[in-house]
Scaffold this active site. Structure first.
Site, mmCIF file in Angstrom:
data_model
loop_
_atom_site.group_PDB
_atom_site.id
_atom_site.type_symbol
_atom_site.label_atom_id
_atom_site.label_comp_id
_atom_site.label_asym_id
_atom_site.label_seq_id
_atom_site.Cartn_x
_atom_site.Cartn_y
_atom_site.Cartn_z
ATOM 1 N N SER A 50 0.854 -1.189 0.000
ATOM 2 C CA SER A 50 0.000 0.000 0.000
ATOM 3 C C SER A 50 0.888 1.237 0.000
ATOM 4 C CB SER A 50 -0.902 0.020 1.239
ATOM 5 O OG SER A 50 -1.567 1.259 1.368
ATOM 6 N N TYR A 84 -1.454 -0.295 10.346
ATOM 7 C CA TYR A 84 -1.598 -0.904 9.017
ATOM 8 C C TYR A 84 -0.444 -0.483 8.110
ATOM 9 C CZ TYR A 84 -3.465 -1.474 4.265
ATOM 10 O OH TYR A 84 -3.632 -1.793 2.943
#
Length: 241
Positions: free
Chosen positions: A136, A150
């Site tokens: 990501s 995350y």
């Protein structure tokens, strides 16, 4: 034909990877965590392209589930590719307000899960192969005020990608990653912020969120022989962000 395993293949980016892999001539193992109906639908889409499909339930953070997943894949043929797409984010919160159980679960799925799947893949790719990890842009941007935990998990995956690529290059195995930005999937709703795409999409350099098919296309390129000299790379697919 060669077999590709896609973790988290029943929805979002993973489902698109499964279908594009089938269109590219691969047989596909569709891994899923809980939604058997969605996985069956993706398997049917794979088969509509004339390829074989196998839906296998399993939690990627469980060693026994991962071993069973890879053992099941053998029924389709030799393993060529692995796409580590399965991942979770947990609830959105500042780090000071985040609970440790959420952080541990995110790390178990996003980091330990990728480790386990990569380990089983390289043990079986005796004739070479390709691994693509889905990370990501959060790994670079940090996700302050939302998902720092995350972001940290995805940064770990990028480091794993680079290190493993060096370990297995001489065995003919390539290891790369794609780093999506804001993408139109159910990911944000699951995290409790269903309006996030509407809020942030127009502020992206390209003025919109990405589509899962656009991410899948990059994954398929990295799997393909066209990317034969790419290994240890992290490819941002983020609309310029």
């Amino acid at each position: 034909m060669s077999v590709v395993i896609v973790t988290g293949g029943s929805r979002g980016i993973g489902a698109e990877v499964c279908e594009q892999a089938a269109a590219s001539g691969y047989d596909v193992v569709v891994n899923y965590a809980g939604d058997a109906s969605a996985a069956a639908d993706v398997a049917a889409r794979v088969e509509s392209h004339g390829r074989r499909a196998l839906a296998v339930r399993g939690d990627v953070s469980s060693e026994s589930d991962v071993v069973s997943l890879f053992d099941a894949a053998v029924s389709l043929g030799p393993l060529y590719g692995l796409v580590n797409n399965a991942g979770i984010v947990g609830r959105s919160a500042r780090l000071a307000d985040q609970d440790v159980s959420t952080v541990r679960r995110v790390m178990d799925v996003n980091v330990v899960g990728v480790f386990l799947c990569c380990r089983e893949a390289v043990r079986r790719m005796t004739d070479g192969g390709a691994i693509v990890n889905v990370t990501s842009t959060a790994a670079r941007l940090g996700s302050a005020g939302e998902w720092v935990h995350y972001a940290a998990s995805k940064a770990a995956v990028e480091t794993l990608t680079f290190g493993l690529a060096q370990e297995v290059a001489a065995s003919g195995i390539r290891v790369n990653a794609v780093a999506p930005g804001l993408v139109n999937t159910g990911f944000h709703a699951t995290a409790g912020v269903p309006d996030r795409l509407d809020r942030l999409g127009p502020a992206q350099p390209m003025g919109r969120a990405g589509d899962p098919a656009e991410i899948a296309a990059a994954v398929l390129w990295l799997l393909s022989p066209a990317a034969s000299y790419a290994s240890g790379a992290v490819l941002p697919i983020s609309g310029g962000r």
